[in-house]
Design an enzyme around this catalytic site. Sequence first.
Site, PDB file in Angstrom:
ATOM      1  CE  LYS A  59      -1.940   2.523   3.080  1.00 14.62           C
ATOM      2  NZ  LYS A  59      -2.030   4.009   2.342  1.00 14.62           N
ATOM      3  CB  SER A 109       3.121   8.683  12.307  1.00 17.78           C
ATOM      4  OG  SER A 109       2.042   7.885  12.331  1.00 17.78           O
ATOM      5  N   GLY A 138       1.930   3.235  13.795  1.00 18.59           N
ATOM      6  CA  GLY A 138       2.719   1.934  14.154  1.00 18.59           C
ATOM      7  C   GLY A 138       2.065   1.060  15.150  1.00 18.59           C
ATOM      8  CD  GLU A 180      12.075   4.355   9.175  1.00 19.00           C
ATOM      9  OE1 GLU A 180      11.935   5.305   9.987  1.00 19.00           O
ATOM     10  OE2 GLU A 180      12.418   4.588   7.856  1.00 19.00           O
ATOM     11  CB  CYS A 211      12.126   9.240   9.387  1.00 20.47           C
ATOM     12  SG  CYS A 211      13.346   7.852   8.441  1.00 20.47           S
ATOM     13  CD  GLU A 262       9.079  12.362  12.560  1.00 17.12           C
ATOM     14  OE1 GLU A 262      10.060  11.805  11.997  1.00 17.12           O
ATOM     15  OE2 GLU A 262       8.059  11.663  12.819  1.00 17.12           O
TER      16      GLU A 262
END
Length: 500
Positions: free
Chosen positions: A191, A245, A249, A267, A301, A398
Amino acid sequence: MAAANGEKGFQVPELEIKFTKLFINGQFVDAASGKTFETRDPRNGDVIARIAEGDKADVDLAVKAAREAFDNGPWPRMPGCARGRILHKFADLVDQHVEELAALDTVDAGKLFQMGKLMDIPGGANLLRYYAGAADKIHGETLKMSRPLQAYTLKEPVGVVGHIVPWNYPTTMFFFKVSPALAAGCTMVVKPAEQTPLSALFYAHLAKEAGIPDGVLNIVPGFGPMAGAAIASHMDIDKISFTGSTEVGRIIMQAAAMSNLKSVSLELGGKSPVIVFDDADVDMAVNLVNMATYTNKGEICVAGSRIYVQEGIYDAFVKKSVELAKKSVVGDPFNPNVNQGPQVDKDQYEKVLKYIDVGKREGATLLTGGKPCSEKGYYIEPTIFTDVKDDMSITQEEIFGPVMSLMKFKTVEEAIQKANNTRYGLAAGVVTKNIDTMNTMSRSVRAGVIWVNCYFAFNPDAPFGGYKMSGFGKDMGIDALDKYLHTKTVVTPLYNTPWL
């Protein structure tokens, strides 16, 4: 900072959007619902194309095709060298379409066209070649048993994999995940992010042309709450690999646990520190930190967004950093003279501007930037804050945008404490000429990769992944291949053996 959104004076390639449907079992097909969604050009907000919108019904079809290809198809059963030959052909086809693929990622994600041609697209092909070379080197071990038994291990592909890919590096992240999984003999459903589906669909076309059998690689564009959730909770998917994000996750881990306890690799977010010591060359360090913070408009990231500079060079570092940021050219990413393109979409653009406002309200000093710099599109000036405290939102959260926070430290011990004062642990940079300082820092900072006197030093052989809330599991290197393999132990009795 300079803007480059006026007269063009550069060539924008003509681009035909060839693939807009789902790719399931070797065919481009409409979504079962018939729905489509818009993908937009962040340079101006214009609609590029309408893309078939996959949901649970389409994921079910894709997983069914992938399961059939794994259980009964040739891909996991062919010799590794045969898979390797096909992956090499896939890589060659990617190389033949560098310009077109780079242009797709530019119009879809606002990425610099020149960087796409020089780095992202060739890098994807090189990842394919790296794992093509590994495909026939997958083997277990002979075990030394303590009684009359013969034992060995087998390395077997995990089965059907669900890959959920982010929008910031559509090509790089696609091949981070697909290349080792293909080499291992897995089949998969991918996806792509709803913001950036175009290049993934093109790669599906090239994979088929390269000879990857039908059902092995399936692409289902769509939205996270529908298509992504269906992949994470699917009872017939054996593994999930997700980049995105930390918030999502967590949702994926919960869905995996509540369904079939499929294995998960994540990740996730980062808030990476770059620690600059007094003995560093200031000009080199300023350029390195500028690259670490502003590459890909901060949408990365591992962006070096927390910059700690030792007090002896702090003032000079701040002055030079502001001067360099003001020279940055923000504008159309097709322009080869531009350093920074637009944020990926309106939501991300507004999120970054909100964080800049929060930084000012929390008491940080804005030295430069902080504003939109175009009437059209999602462009933001390179931004620098000083007087930043460790507990501020711009230090802890972040941002995923062109925002640098500059802070001062005195000692190595203080630098370690500040670097580790985060819930994340994805990457870190250290700038020093002292080997002892380098060794101490690289072993003390809790992050998955430490770059010393360099940054973004990615390579196919270098595993990449995080500590703490930046996730677990590695991309790249042989570590990434291993996560798509099961280890099986086989034991048989030994009779009348002269030795064990």
